[in-house]
Motif scaffolding. Structure first.
Motif, PDB file in Angstrom:
ATOM      1  N   UNK A   8       0.857  -1.190   0.000  1.00 38.86           N
ATOM      2  CA  UNK A   8       0.000   0.000   0.000  1.00 38.86           C
ATOM      3  C   UNK A   8       0.892   1.239   0.000  1.00 38.86           C
ATOM      4  N   UNK A   9       0.526   2.245  -0.778  1.00 39.46           N
ATOM      5  CA  UNK A   9       1.278   3.502  -0.810  1.00 39.46           C
ATOM      6  C   UNK A   9       0.312   4.642  -0.491  1.00 39.46           C
ATOM      7  N   UNK A  10       0.671   5.460   0.507  1.00 41.34           N
ATOM      8  CA  UNK A  10      -0.222   6.544   0.918  1.00 41.34           C
ATOM      9  C   UNK A  10       0.523   7.875   0.960  1.00 41.34           C
ATOM     10  N   UNK A  11      -0.112   8.913   0.472  1.00 38.06           N
ATOM     11  CA  UNK A  11       0.389  10.281   0.616  1.00 38.06           C
ATOM     12  C   UNK A  11      -0.752  11.158   1.116  1.00 38.06           C
ATOM     13  N   UNK A  12      -0.446  12.057   2.055  1.00 39.49           N
ATOM     14  CA  UNK A  12      -1.511  12.891   2.621  1.00 39.49           C
ATOM     15  C   UNK A  12      -1.300  14.363   2.298  1.00 39.49           C
ATOM     16  N   UNK A  13      -2.396  15.041   2.001  1.00 37.25           N
ATOM     17  CA  UNK A  13      -2.387  16.500   1.927  1.00 37.25           C
ATOM     18  C   UNK A  13      -3.189  16.957   3.135  1.00 37.25           C
ATOM     19  N   UNK A  14      -2.473  17.454   4.158  1.00 38.92           N
ATOM     20  CA  UNK A  14      -3.154  17.828   5.404  1.00 38.92           C
ATOM     21  C   UNK A  14      -3.457  19.327   5.396  1.00 38.92           C
ATOM     22  N   UNK A  15      -4.699  19.657   5.642  1.00 34.50           N
ATOM     23  CA  UNK A  15      -5.088  21.060   5.761  1.00 34.50           C
ATOM     24  C   UNK A  15      -5.261  21.400   7.228  1.00 34.50           C
ATOM     25  N   UNK A  16      -4.584  22.436   7.687  1.00 33.88           N
ATOM     26  CA  UNK A  16      -4.750  22.871   9.073  1.00 33.88           C
ATOM     27  C   UNK A  16      -5.177  24.330   9.070  1.00 33.88           C
ATOM     28  N   UNK A  17      -6.262  24.598   9.770  1.00 36.67           N
ATOM     29  CA  UNK A  17      -6.701  25.983   9.897  1.00 36.67           C
ATOM     30  C   UNK A  17      -5.816  26.674  10.932  1.00 36.67           C
ATOM     31  N   UNK A  18      -5.319  27.847  10.595  1.00 39.78           N
ATOM     32  CA  UNK A  18      -4.434  28.563  11.521  1.00 39.78           C
ATOM     33  C   UNK A  18      -5.268  29.375  12.501  1.00 39.78           C
ATOM     34  N   UNK A  19      -4.785  29.440  13.756  1.00 41.41           N
ATOM     35  CA  UNK A  19      -5.610  30.155  14.742  1.00 41.41           C
ATOM     36  C   UNK A  19      -5.181  31.615  14.900  1.00 41.41           C
ATOM     37  N   UNK A  20      -5.041  32.313  13.791  1.00 43.63           N
ATOM     38  CA  UNK A  20      -4.789  33.750  13.858  1.00 43.63           C
ATOM     39  C   UNK A  20      -6.083  34.442  14.296  1.00 43.63           C
TER      40      UNK A  20
END
Ligand code: ADP
Ligand code: ZN
Ligand code: MG
Length: 480
Positions: A8-20
């Protein structure tokens, strides 16, 4: 071929909301929630002619994230328009970064299936704005758009396809979450969607050097569903290949209830977005001093905290790793040690009872309702012999329900340990009389019978008797 012959091959695009405090291109509040369309202005509502201005804090937070994950920081970066239509995006384009992201070529370290350290590469981290939200009427009477989230700042962390199992993907995402919490750039509340991932999965025959074709599942925001979705999708792809078919590059939707994926659309390519440099914003130039300054102000990261716990407190490798995996547990640990000096006991209480209760209540560590000071007080009460550890377990439960000074809790509940010699002797004699068989066992050489008698005495006193004294006195009485 069998399932085991595939990798299995996995790649992630993680989105993080910034707490500005404010959004990425305007001064509207970036606070989560609020009445629909109350955190909005002409810029984030995309009124024609309204001009974006880049929030400096967003750049700083993204640079922090880059430095904490070993990226090189670009001194020359820019924003680009990514064109697509979606009803919650009134501009019909997202302002993202295309060919010149802020951060490049980083990595984080996780443990692989065999417990060995493994680096997961990070291709890039870029900044972009979030979309609004559609609220679908549950009776099918249309949808309403809420633009409070439109223009909320995001970083997107794009990994290399370096993960080889669902568990590795989970560990990688947990590591990213932990780092973002430590550097305090995102609150990472997955249930509020402030940390989510696009999950890319492919399979290939073991030994193959070329990757297989990937499918992508967008916007996943729970570890459990990410693991299930990867396992399901890998198996589906293996089935397709084994049956002589071909995997196509598509975007899928994972459905948690049916436990399967559905086709959403064929994969779009970068060229479909017609990226071009955002003409309303200037390019982002960072000086060496700026980057150096952000670097020098980074807080301590989990790995170095872990090393410090090994050296300073003599914790085991495992305990140090578990404690530092969560900034909140680790802060609780350190806060407690400001008030009491028993590091081992503090680590034990946090990793056993407190973690168990968090699990049972499905709470996150940042929701622990009591203070470090209260935990320290409880540990002191055990160390002084005022309460037994059996009672302390009840105190912890109570601290979750109704947090207050443990001294007050035990007074109100009448949980103070019985350590008065006369009172203990009275209980011991009573238990001896009621359990002739165990007494005979003990006298016949079965030392373990003492444990049973102590247990009976603890039961009799609802856990309040001092177990050390009980033990001693049983032996004393039975040797007479
Ligand atoms: P897009 O935005 O079009 O999905 P990106 O390049 O931003 O493209 O992201 C691609 C993601 O997919 C990366 O996280 C990468 O690691 C992952 N990926 C690329 N190829 C594969 C593959 N063959 N199998 C699994 N993941 C892959
Ligand atoms: Zn605004
Ligand atoms: Mg993608």
């Amino acid at each position: 071929m069998a399932k085991n012959d595939y990798e299995i091959v996995v790649g992630l695009e993680i989105h993080a909301e910034l707490k500005t405090k404010t959004k990425i291109f305007c001064s509207c509040s970036n606070e989560f929630g609020g009445n629909p369309n109350t955190h909005c202005c002409p810029v984030c509502m995309a009124m024609p002619g309204a001009l974006p201005v880049l929030n400096e804090k967003v750049v700083e937070y993204a640079v922090k994230a880059g430095l904490a994950t070993g990226c090189s920081i670009s001194k020359d970066s820019k924003n680009d328009r990514k064109n697509y239509f979606y009803p919650d995006t009134p501009r019909a384009y997202q302002i993202s970064q295309f060919d010149k992201p802020l951060c490049n070529n980083g990595y984080v370290e996780i443990e692989d299936e065999d417990g060995n350290k493994k680096k997961i590469g990070i291709l890039r981290i870029h900044i972009e704005d979030d979309a609004g939200k559609l609220n679908h009427n549950e009776f099918g009477a249309g949808s309403l758009v809420d633009l409070n989230r439109a223009g909320a700042p995001l970083i997107e962390i794009v990994s290399l396809p370096d993960m080889r199992s669902a568990k590795e993907a989970e560990r990688y995402m947990k590591k990213i979450k932990s780092i973002l919490e430590y550097i305090e750039v995102s609150d990472c509340k997955m249930q509020e969607g402030s940390l989510r991932a696009d999950v890319n999965v492919s399979v290939r025959k073991k030994g193959d050097t070329k990757f297989g074709t990937r499918t992508e599942m967008k916007g996943m925001s729970s570890f459990r569903s990410i693991v299930r979705a990867i396992e399901y999708e890998a198996e589906r792809q293996i089935d397709v290949i084994e049956n002589g078919g071909e995997v196509f590059q598509t975007t899928l939707r994972w459905d948690d209830i049916s436990g399967r994926t559905f086709l959403m659309r064929d994969k779009e390519d970068a060229q479909d977005y017609r990226y071009f440099p955002e003409p309303d914003l200037v390019s982002i130039r960072l000086s060496d001093e700026y980057i150096e300054n952000v670097k020098n102000n980074l807080p301590e990261l989990p790995e170095s905290r872990k090393q410090r716990y090994l050296m300073e407190y003599g914790l085991s490798e495992k305990d140090a790793r578990l404690l530092t995996a969560s900034k909140y547990l680790s802060d609780l640990f350190e806060g407690t040690l400001k008030e009491c000096s028993n590091a081992k006991a503090t680590a034990n209480w946090i990793l056993s009872d407190i973690s168990r209760i968090l699990n049972e209540k499905e709470m996150e560590a940042d929701q622990i309702p009591f203070t470090a000071k209260e935990l320290a007080k409880m540990i002191e009460l055990i160390d002084k012999g005022t309460i037994s550890s059996a009672i302390a377990k009840k105190v912890i439960e109570e601290l979750f329900e109704n947090p207050q000074d443990p001294e007050i809790i035990i007074k109100e509940k009448g949980w103070i340990q019985i350590s008065d010699e006369g009172a203990i002797r009275e209980i011991v004699l009573k238990i001896i009389e009621a359990n002739p068989q165990s007494v005979a066992d003990y006298k016949g050489g079965k030392d373990r019978a003492i444990g049973f008698l102590v247990g009976q005495a603890m039961k009799e006193t609802k856990g309040k008797a001092n177990p050390g004294m009980l033990n001693k006195m049983f032996i004393e009485e039975l040797s007479k």
